[in-house]
Scaffold this motif. Structure first.
Motif, PDB file in Angstrom:
ATOM      1  N   ASP A 113       3.305   3.169 -11.526  1.00  0.00           N
ATOM      2  CA  ASP A 113       3.437   3.948 -12.757  1.00  0.00           C
ATOM      3  C   ASP A 113       3.309   5.455 -12.520  1.00  0.00           C
ATOM      4  O   ASP A 113       3.465   6.236 -13.454  1.00  0.00           O
ATOM      5  CB  ASP A 113       2.379   3.516 -13.781  1.00  0.00           C
ATOM      6  CG  ASP A 113       2.656   2.144 -14.350  1.00  0.00           C
ATOM      7  OD1 ASP A 113       3.830   1.735 -14.367  1.00  0.00           O
ATOM      8  OD2 ASP A 113       1.689   1.481 -14.788  1.00  0.00           O
ATOM      9  N   CYS A 114       3.004   5.825 -11.305  1.00  0.00           N
ATOM     10  CA  CYS A 114       2.803   7.232 -10.971  1.00  0.00           C
ATOM     11  C   CYS A 114       4.152   7.959 -10.948  1.00  0.00           C
ATOM     12  O   CYS A 114       5.104   7.508 -10.303  1.00  0.00           O
ATOM     13  CB  CYS A 114       2.115   7.334  -9.605  1.00  0.00           C
ATOM     14  SG  CYS A 114       1.895   9.025  -9.045  1.00  0.00           S
ATOM     15  N   VAL A 115       4.221   9.089 -11.635  1.00  0.00           N
ATOM     16  CA  VAL A 115       5.457   9.869 -11.701  1.00  0.00           C
ATOM     17  C   VAL A 115       5.935  10.254 -10.303  1.00  0.00           C
ATOM     18  O   VAL A 115       7.130  10.207 -10.010  1.00  0.00           O
ATOM     19  CB  VAL A 115       5.262  11.128 -12.578  1.00  0.00           C
ATOM     20  CG1 VAL A 115       6.455  12.062 -12.474  1.00  0.00           C
ATOM     21  CG2 VAL A 115       5.015  10.746 -14.019  1.00  0.00           C
ATOM     22  N   PHE A 153      15.010  14.580 -19.950  1.00  0.00           N
ATOM     23  CA  PHE A 153      14.732  14.291 -18.530  1.00  0.00           C
ATOM     24  C   PHE A 153      14.673  15.578 -17.719  1.00  0.00           C
ATOM     25  O   PHE A 153      13.735  15.812 -16.957  1.00  0.00           O
ATOM     26  CB  PHE A 153      15.805  13.345 -17.987  1.00  0.00           C
ATOM     27  CG  PHE A 153      15.791  13.184 -16.497  1.00  0.00           C
ATOM     28  CD1 PHE A 153      14.904  12.307 -15.896  1.00  0.00           C
ATOM     29  CD2 PHE A 153      16.663  13.909 -15.694  1.00  0.00           C
ATOM     30  CE1 PHE A 153      14.884  12.155 -14.511  1.00  0.00           C
ATOM     31  CE2 PHE A 153      16.643  13.764 -14.318  1.00  0.00           C
ATOM     32  CZ  PHE A 153      15.750  12.893 -13.723  1.00  0.00           C
ATOM     33  N   LYS A 154      15.684  16.425 -17.876  1.00  0.00           N
ATOM     34  CA  LYS A 154      15.735  17.673 -17.115  1.00  0.00           C
ATOM     35  C   LYS A 154      14.566  18.589 -17.476  1.00  0.00           C
ATOM     36  O   LYS A 154      13.955  19.204 -16.595  1.00  0.00           O
ATOM     37  CB  LYS A 154      17.064  18.386 -17.348  1.00  0.00           C
ATOM     38  CG  LYS A 154      18.244  17.678 -16.714  1.00  0.00           C
ATOM     39  CD  LYS A 154      19.546  18.351 -17.086  1.00  0.00           C
ATOM     40  CE  LYS A 154      20.741  17.561 -16.569  1.00  0.00           C
ATOM     41  NZ  LYS A 154      22.020  18.175 -16.966  1.00  0.00           N
ATOM     42  N   LYS A 159       9.392  20.885 -15.859  1.00  0.00           N
ATOM     43  CA  LYS A 159       7.968  21.139 -16.116  1.00  0.00           C
ATOM     44  C   LYS A 159       7.108  20.554 -15.006  1.00  0.00           C
ATOM     45  O   LYS A 159       6.140  21.182 -14.560  1.00  0.00           O
ATOM     46  CB  LYS A 159       7.555  20.560 -17.472  1.00  0.00           C
ATOM     47  CG  LYS A 159       8.083  21.364 -18.640  1.00  0.00           C
ATOM     48  CD  LYS A 159       7.698  20.745 -19.962  1.00  0.00           C
ATOM     49  CE  LYS A 159       8.337  21.521 -21.108  1.00  0.00           C
ATOM     50  NZ  LYS A 159       8.063  20.900 -22.410  1.00  0.00           N
ATOM     51  N   ILE A 160       7.453  19.354 -14.547  1.00  0.00           N
ATOM     52  CA  ILE A 160       6.710  18.744 -13.439  1.00  0.00           C
ATOM     53  C   ILE A 160       6.847  19.610 -12.193  1.00  0.00           C
ATOM     54  O   ILE A 160       5.863  19.850 -11.474  1.00  0.00           O
ATOM     55  CB  ILE A 160       7.206  17.302 -13.172  1.00  0.00           C
ATOM     56  CG1 ILE A 160       6.777  16.384 -14.322  1.00  0.00           C
ATOM     57  CG2 ILE A 160       6.693  16.782 -11.836  1.00  0.00           C
ATOM     58  CD1 ILE A 160       7.396  14.995 -14.267  1.00  0.00           C
ATOM     59  N   LEU A 161       8.046  20.096 -11.926  1.00  0.00           N
ATOM     60  CA  LEU A 161       8.273  20.968 -10.775  1.00  0.00           C
ATOM     61  C   LEU A 161       7.428  22.233 -10.888  1.00  0.00           C
ATOM     62  O   LEU A 161       6.772  22.651  -9.925  1.00  0.00           O
ATOM     63  CB  LEU A 161       9.762  21.315 -10.666  1.00  0.00           C
ATOM     64  CG  LEU A 161      10.197  22.148  -9.481  1.00  0.00           C
ATOM     65  CD1 LEU A 161       9.876  21.456  -8.168  1.00  0.00           C
ATOM     66  CD2 LEU A 161      11.686  22.432  -9.574  1.00  0.00           C
ATOM     67  N   LYS A 162       7.426  22.834 -12.056  1.00  0.00           N
ATOM     68  CA  LYS A 162       6.624  24.041 -12.294  1.00  0.00           C
ATOM     69  C   LYS A 162       5.139  23.732 -12.086  1.00  0.00           C
ATOM     70  O   LYS A 162       4.428  24.497 -11.432  1.00  0.00           O
ATOM     71  CB  LYS A 162       6.872  24.565 -13.704  1.00  0.00           C
ATOM     72  CG  LYS A 162       6.150  25.840 -14.016  1.00  0.00           C
ATOM     73  CD  LYS A 162       6.450  26.309 -15.435  1.00  0.00           C
ATOM     74  CE  LYS A 162       5.643  27.546 -15.762  1.00  0.00           C
ATOM     75  NZ  LYS A 162       5.835  27.962 -17.162  1.00  0.00           N
ATOM     76  N   SER A 196       3.849  21.395 -10.238  1.00  0.00           N
ATOM     77  CA  SER A 196       3.563  21.100  -8.831  1.00  0.00           C
ATOM     78  C   SER A 196       3.381  22.365  -8.009  1.00  0.00           C
ATOM     79  O   SER A 196       2.672  22.360  -7.006  1.00  0.00           O
ATOM     80  CB  SER A 196       4.678  20.232  -8.235  1.00  0.00           C
ATOM     81  OG  SER A 196       5.839  20.983  -8.023  1.00  0.00           O
ATOM     82  N   LYS A 197       4.003  23.443  -8.444  1.00  0.00           N
ATOM     83  CA  LYS A 197       3.900  24.705  -7.708  1.00  0.00           C
ATOM     84  C   LYS A 197       2.553  25.403  -7.944  1.00  0.00           C
ATOM     85  O   LYS A 197       2.223  26.339  -7.238  1.00  0.00           O
ATOM     86  CB  LYS A 197       5.057  25.621  -8.057  1.00  0.00           C
ATOM     87  CG  LYS A 197       6.379  25.073  -7.556  1.00  0.00           C
ATOM     88  CD  LYS A 197       7.539  25.978  -7.850  1.00  0.00           C
ATOM     89  CE  LYS A 197       8.799  25.285  -7.358  1.00  0.00           C
ATOM     90  NZ  LYS A 197       9.805  26.168  -6.914  1.00  0.00           N
ATOM     91  N   THR A 198       1.808  24.938  -8.933  1.00  0.00           N
ATOM     92  CA  THR A 198       0.499  25.538  -9.213  1.00  0.00           C
ATOM     93  C   THR A 198      -0.639  24.746  -8.568  1.00  0.00           C
ATOM     94  O   THR A 198      -1.796  25.141  -8.661  1.00  0.00           O
ATOM     95  CB  THR A 198       0.253  25.616 -10.727  1.00  0.00           C
ATOM     96  OG1 THR A 198       0.201  24.302 -11.281  1.00  0.00           O
ATOM     97  CG2 THR A 198       1.333  26.438 -11.417  1.00  0.00           C
ATOM     98  N   LEU A 199      -0.312  23.619  -7.934  1.00  0.00           N
ATOM     99  CA  LEU A 199      -1.365  22.782  -7.337  1.00  0.00           C
ATOM    100  C   LEU A 199      -1.792  23.302  -5.981  1.00  0.00           C
ATOM    101  O   LEU A 199      -1.089  23.882  -5.255  1.00  0.00           O
ATOM    102  CB  LEU A 199      -0.871  21.337  -7.223  1.00  0.00           C
ATOM    103  CG  LEU A 199      -0.490  20.675  -8.534  1.00  0.00           C
ATOM    104  CD1 LEU A 199       0.074  19.287  -8.266  1.00  0.00           C
ATOM    105  CD2 LEU A 199      -1.683  20.589  -9.465  1.00  0.00           C
TER     106      LEU A 199
END
Length: 142
Positions: free
Chosen positions: A6-8, A128-129, A134-137, A139-142
């Motif tokens: 279930d993990c994105v 979806f896009k 948003k997920i990409l954005k 991920s760049k802050t992690l």
């Protein structure tokens, strides 16, 4: 409880691998790799481009791009030319074979893109896009 299925990250990675494999298979008859196609696409789109610019567009290390361009140059798909305004800068340009390959592969790429999203509602694709961006954005802050 955590469920990996279930993990994105797991779902998107699995989807990405399947899409890449399917697209690679669609390119096999044309004797070109997906990274070569992506490079050809961006060089054609920009008419000429530096290796650093290409590296940024593809989001790949410059050393990886150098090896890719070396192979493509040997296959007569691209050529390196000195910038007439600044000889320190080397530009990448498509050869006539590279342009021909672009014209041959573009319809394959367009068809693949259409088929991969068939039967998906346009509004769902927009969502979806947006979600993936948003997920990409994030991920760049992690």
């Amino acid at each position: 409880m955590f469920n990996l299925e279930d993990c994105v990250c797991f779902i998107s990675n699995k989807c990405n691998k399947e899409i890449i494999e399917a697209f690679n298979n669609s390119l096999l008859p044309y004797n070109i790799t997906r990274p070569q196609w992506i490079a050809i696409y961006y060089i054609q789109k920009n008419e000429s481009i530096t290796q650093k610019q290409l590296s940024n567009l593809i989001d790949s290390k410059e050393s990886t791009i150098v090896r890719l361009i070396d192979r493509m140059e040997k296959e007569n798909l691209v050529e390196r030319k000195k910038d007439p305004n600044d000889r320190r800068i080397t530009m990448l340009c498509l050869t006539s074979k590279g342009k021909s390959t672009y014209n041959e592969i573009l319809p394959i790429s367009i068809n693949f893109s259409k088929n991969i999203i068939k039967d998906i509602d346009e509004n769902d694709l927009i969502i979806f896009k947006n979600v993936f961006n948003k997920i990409l954005k994030n991920s760049k802050t992690l």
